[in-house]
Design an enzyme around this catalytic site. Structure first.
Site, PDB file in Angstrom:
ATOM      1  N   ARG A  18       0.815  -1.217   0.000  1.00  0.00           N
ATOM      2  CA  ARG A  18       0.000   0.000   0.000  1.00  0.00           C
ATOM      3  C   ARG A  18       0.852   1.272   0.000  1.00  0.00           C
ATOM      4  NH1 ARG A  18      -3.748  -0.406   4.831  1.00  0.00           N
ATOM      5  NH2 ARG A  18      -1.828  -1.316   5.633  1.00  0.00           N
ATOM      6  N   ASN A  36      -6.469  -2.656   1.608  1.00  0.00           N
ATOM      7  CA  ASN A  36      -6.447  -4.122   1.571  1.00  0.00           C
ATOM      8  C   ASN A  36      -7.878  -4.618   1.696  1.00  0.00           C
ATOM      9  OD1 ASN A  36      -3.672  -4.432   1.490  1.00  0.00           O
ATOM     10  ND2 ASN A  36      -3.471  -4.540   3.719  1.00  0.00           N
TER      11      ASN A  36
END
Ligand SMILES: [Fe+3]
Ligand SMILES: [Mg+2]
Ligand SMILES: [Zn+2]
Ligand SMILES: [Zn+2]
EC number: 6.2.-.-
Lengths: 787, 329
Positions: A18, A36
């Site tokens: 990320r 996520n």
């Protein structure tokens, strides 16, 4: 301006993915967010007002090229975005975990940035043994539950200091959401103890710290227990023959090779041939033990390894430092350290400080302990390059629990739990296109291992939120894994499938090679130690025609009795005797070669009882095992004929011998085939007269071993080609523990390829029983999926 | 021996062979049942069918074995055995001499144990429908007050004792049957253990479990007890008595002596603080002179019987359903 919804699949959680998206998206001038979720990573993005519309294209491209080291992208799927983005910058959103899938990754070796920091006197992590970041450090070994965050790891007892917390919260930092993040102010500490468990004040000994003190003790020839990532090592100076001999004596490990750790590739190159592929494997984040060809040492060199490192073998197992502790410990070592698992032979290694002091104090002079608990034992992985590619021998640290993608057809697979074998046990969770294979857990006859197996199984079921709909076990009724399966199937009220051992080896190879679920049947040559056969006899030299669903025997080695059952596996001479009794008899062979001492030694065994056992079938089960044939040949050559000291020793030493003069050995010993009721039989009887003829003429045993390998490989290939021709099969898979023999694997696979056959070999999972669980799971799944 | 239908031939046989060998007052009454008054206390009863090849083996035969087996099963409740019954199934053509030997051996075993065979039955079956002779014995006994011995009473912390060397019987039978010709002849340990048990419960009434490790051997019996009591067991290989010739034979044959049958040994489980006293009592008895404390009962949800091996490992001593099959791949 419209944006896109970008789905990234693969190994993308818990690996710093990320923040990478965040950084790249900002650099590409995108607005949106990343999070996520149950399927991987979800990105919503649109170009900022004055940015060109190809920015999203650029992001996707850069994601592939600048993918974080531990991540793996399997797919990037793009769709138009239907909803507006409610903010005007790019953000990391909290996880939308509905169903955890890929959140736990394997432990990873210290990354170059962290190595630089611990070596930098000006860095706040200078010489700090628990340095890590999103690109490296412990994962599986410290996790206790999901979702994977610090509170569910053994780091939960170390509250982060403000500096660490700031790193943890900053998307631009390498330690953003690095769960084990720590520093000397807030993290775990190391200390050195004596055999009583008393801490030694290393400041008072004049050492810089406990690691420096430990290094000094190793230089002095002491044996140390060292707590690492997934367990304890026992370490000593690999060039100190006395220390190595003492370690063998204490550990009661008299012959099995010791793994070595060296500071860098240069040190390894002094002892082994390290080509670019070997260097690549050694320096991956998995940092396995790699089996390398040893080179003849300079005679008398003071850096020569002790002979007892790998008796009877030409290869050495080397690994590089994979934790900051190792880097610091080996800093001033221009020679290797023995780094063998911290246990008595055949037991699981210790993971707990108290347990370690109790169990390891008879083995080690000192122990280097730390207070970051190891929650899951993860042994060092072992890899060997064979037939042109790295192949797993033991799959554990650095690889497990990374998911193995399954071939086309398995997308709709139900949840299957497969429990593997007995000796090199692993288990496998399978569902919807992927399989999670546990780390190597070991011999289930050992009570500690059996408990740990069940505990680890429960952990995995929790970590991966797996609820099995089908259980798969080996057909052997007495494997502990089979008993565990029976118990769980009853408790969970789900069906249990018992899978024939060698069919599982075959299916494991198919899955390992992305062979489609509905692909045509192939031929599997499974050369193995022993597995329970469909007919209640023991198999282990099998030519099976089959696919994921079914397999049937098309040929096999001719069954020979194993007088004494398990005892015949431990004492190779029993197999030699049984083989000779099937090849005209020991007495006839002795009359022909009255001069041979190996035959005299065999005749001096209590053969009267063994003959009766063979005649009357008393604990003398028939077996078509290839492993036992290798044992018999080893015994004939006087190699550990009396008793083996570790599993596979006879075959391993035989291979080492063969490798020495394989190149100039053309002809092999003759084997014969005959049609039998259960397929074509490959008979070794014709080989023995030739072998003993050579032996009595004084041919060196390395040459004899090479001729045996040549002859056996040629016979296997010939029979395989015959079966393939009859059944119009163009693909042949090689598996089973005996195919960890490089000489055999390479000659069989080369000859088959030369004959135009597509050859499938194992790669990601071991061809030994460590890979069984994957095969079992695929078989059970394949049978459950409607065609 | 001819196949009859309860006629004169059988009656004669019973009179001649059985009366003579098993001679006692109750049997001599010639009834189809034995009549006696129960003594005070709780009664126990057990039955066992004996099928064995060979019928005669070093250290014994099917006759004395069938007496010892049932006496032992009764005694393992802590009981004093009182009476036995015996049922014979004899194959037509079975040599009379052998039958006489067997029945005499039974008589002697019963006599020296002080447990008379007070009733019985004999059937002769057609040739091929039996294997020489099968003997079923039933025993009845009385448990002294205050004794509470049962397989489900093992508790964590208890000590585990065995009354002597293991594996003798099974190896003796196998080597005789298969004519294995070991250097040293191995004798069955078949014996009646009730006298030993009487001494044990006399000295340590707190004993929790007693069991004779017959078929399946020590390993199977410990597993049965662990399962019944819901506990685990931890035993030590180096503490388990085993004769060197038995150990050598087992190694050669590839058999694990822990799974080999015994006919004259018992396992006792008692609170740890009584273990030394119990051991001393057992060792003072001729049938327990080689007794040993072999381990302890532990808490364990998985009910493992685990053995610390001579090398310091900890092996699971599994409950085997069938044969000992090799498991190493
Ligand atoms: Fe196998
Ligand atoms: Mg009974
Ligand atoms: Zn790092
Ligand atoms: Zn900190």
């Amino acid at each position: 301006m419209h944006g896109e919804r970008i789905r990234v699949r693969g190994l993308v959680q818990g690996v710093g993915f990320r923040p990478t998206v965040w950084r790249l998206a900002r650099e590409c001038g995108l607005i949106g967010d990343v999070c996520n979720d149950g399927e991987g990573v979800l990105i919503r993005a649109r170009p900022a007002a004055d940015i060109d519309p190809a920015a999203i294209e650029r992001l996707c491209e850069r994601l592939r090229t600048e993918c974080p080291p531990l991540a793996r992208i399997d797919a990037i799927e793009r769709q138009p975005l239907t909803e507006p983005i409610p903010h005007s910058d790019f953000r990391i959103r909290d996880s939308q975990i509905t169903q955890a899938r890929t959140a736990i990754v394997a432990d990873a070796a210290t990354c170059p940035d962290c190595v630089r920091e611990i070596g930098d006197p000006k860095d706040r992590r200078h010489r700090y043994a628990f340095t890590n970041c999103t690109h490296c450090g412990p994962r599986l070994s410290i996790v206790r539950g999901i979702p994977y965050d610090r509170s569910r790891t053994s780091m939960s007892v170390f509250p982060m200091c403000p500096a660490c917390r700031a790193e943890y919260g900053d998307p631009a930092n390498r330690r953003f959401h690095a769960q084990p993040n720590a520093c000397p102010d807030c993290g775990p500490r190391l200390w050195l103890v004596d055999t009583q468990g008393r801490e030694i004040d290393t400041g008072a000994t004049g050492d810089l710290d406990a690691i420096a003190a430990a290094s000094r003790l190793l230089h002095e020839g002491r044996i140390l227990a060292i707590k690492g990532i997934g367990g304890f090592h026992l370490a000593c100076d690999a060039t100190n023959a006395e220390a190595v001999a003492e370690l063998r004596r204490r550990k009661r490990r008299y012959a099995k090779p010791f793994a070595l750790m060296a500071r860098d590739l240069e040190v390894i190159e002094r002892y082994c041939t390290v080509d670019t592929e070997a260097a690549r494997i050694l320096t991956t984040a998995a940092a396995p033990v790699l089996l390398l060809n040893g080179i003849e040492p300079d005679p008398g060199s003071e850096r020569a390894l002790a002979d007892a490192i790998a008796p009877g073998q030409t290869s050495l197992g080397f690994m590089l430092p994979y934790s900051p502790l190792h880097h610091l410990l080996l800093e001033d070592w221009d020679r290797p350290l023995v780094m063998t698992s911290g246990n008595l032979s055949e037991e699981p290694q210790c993971i707990d400080n108290q347990d370690a002091v109790a169990r390891l104090s008879p083995l080690a002079d000192f122990a280097l302990l730390h207070d970051r608990a190891i929650l899951n034992r993860v042994d060092d992985s072992v890899v060997r390059v064979m037939a042109g590619a790295p192949r797993m021998i033991r799959r554990a640290r650095g690889y497990a629990p990374s998911p193995i993608g399954l071939p086309p057809g398995f997308e709709t697979a139900p949840a299957v739990l497969a429990l593997g074998g007995e000796l090199k046990s692993t288990f496998c969770l399978l569902r919807q296109g992927e399989a999670i294979l546990s780390q190597h857990l070991g011999d289930l006859e050992d009570a500690r291992t059996a408990r740990e197996y069940e505990r680890t199984l429960d952990l995995y079921l929790d970590l991966f939120q797996h609820r099995a709909q089908i259980l798969a076990v080996d057909r052997h009724p007495n494997y502990r894994s089979t008993l565990i399966g029976r118990d769980r199937a009853t408790r969970w009220q789900i069906p249990m499938v018992d899978v024939q051992h060698h069919h599982a080896h075959l299916a494991s190879t198919l899955a390992d090679n992305a062979w489609p679920l509905h692909g045509p049947p192939i031929l599997g040559i499974i050369l193995d130690g022993l597995g329970y056969g469909d007919d209640g006899t023991f198999w282990g030299g099998e030519f099976l025609i089959g696919d994921y669903r079914d397999a049937r025997r098309a040929g096999h080695l001719k069954p020979v009795a194993m007088p004494g059952g398990t005892q015949a596996i431990l004492e190779p001479w029993r197999n030699l005797f049984a083989q000779l009794e099937c090849a005209g008899g020991l007495d006839a062979m002795r009359r022909r070669h009255p001069d041979l001492t190996t035959l005299d030694a065999l005749a001096a065994q209590p053969l009267g009882v063994l003959r009766t056992m063979l005649e009357r079938g008393i604990n003398a089960p028939l077996s078509s095992s290839a492993g036992r044939l290798f044992d018999a040949v080893a015994a004939a050559l006087g190699i550990c004929g009396e008793r083996i000291l570790y599993e596979g020793q006879a075959a391993i030493e035989l291979e080492s011998l063969a490798a020495r003069c394989l190149a100039d050995t053309e002809s092999g010993y003759p084997f014969q085939t005959s049609e039998g009721p259960t397929g074509i039989q490959l008979d070794a009887a014709s080989m023995w007269p030739a072998l003993f003829q050579d032996l009595s003429q004084g041919v060196e045993i390395a040459r004899i071993s090479a001729r045996f390998h040549r002859g056996f490989a040629a016979a296997v290939v010939e029979l395989a080609l015959e079966i393939a021709r009859r059944h119009q099969i163009a693909t042949i898979a090689l598996s089973g523990g005996v195919f960890q023999n490089r000489v055999l694997l390479e000659s069989v696979s080369k000859d088959l390829s030369d004959a135009g056959i597509q050859v499938l070999l194992q790669r990601q999972v071991p061809s030994n029983d460590g890979g069984l669980a994957l095969g079992q799971a695929c078989i059970a799944a394949a049978r459950a999926i409607r065609p | 021996m001819s196949h009859g239908s309860g006629g004169r031939a059988t009656a004669q046989l019973i009179a001649e062979v059985f009366q003579a060998a098993l001679d006692n007052d109750l049997l001599a009454q010639g009834n189809d049942q034995a009549l006696f008054s129960p003594p005070p206390g709780r009664l126990v009863m057990s039955t066992d069918g004996h099928v064995i090849s060979p019928l005669f083996f070093p250290g014994g035969d099917i006759g004395c074995l069938s007496v010892h087996g049932t006496i032992n099963d009764v005694a393992m409740a802590g009981a004093r055995p009182l009476y036995l019954s015996a049922g014979f199934i004899i194959e037509e053509g079975f040599p009379l001499d052998d039958l006489v030997r067997i029945v005499q051996s039974m008589g002697e075993a019963a006599q020296s144990a002080g447990v008379p065979i007070v009733t019985g039955d004999t059937k002769v079956v057609e040739r091929g429908k039996g294997d020489g002779v099968f003997i079923t014995t039933t025993g009845i006994g009385v448990v002294p007050d205050g004794i509470q011995i049962s397989g489900d009473l093992a508790r964590p912390g208890d000590a585990i004792l065995v009354s002597g060397s293991i594996g003798d019987h099974g190896v003796a039978i196998l080597s005789k049957r298969e004519n294995l010709g070991f250097a040293t002849e191995i004798h069955s340990d078949t014996a009646a253990l009730h006298d030993l048990v009487a001494a044990m419960v006399g000295s340590v009434p707190e004993i929790h479990c007693l069991r004779d490790p017959t078929r399946g051997g020590l390993a199977t019996t410990l597993n049965e007890l662990a399962f019944q009591s819901g506990v685990g067991m931890q035993i030590r290989e180096t503490c388990i008595p085993i004769k060197s010739e038995v150990s050598a034979a087992c190694e050669l044959l590839g058999l694990d002596p822990l799974y080999v049958a015994n006919e004259g040994k018992l396992i006792a489980i008692c609170p740890a603080d009584h273990a030394e006293r119990l051991l001393a009592t057992m060792r003072a008895h001729p049938l327990g002179s080689e007794s040993a404390i072999i381990g302890a009962v532990v808490e364990d949800d998985l009910h493992f019987v685990q053995m610390e091996t001579g090398f310091g490992g900890s092996r699971i001593v599994d409950w085997l359903a069938g044969e000992q099959l090799p498991r190493i791949c």
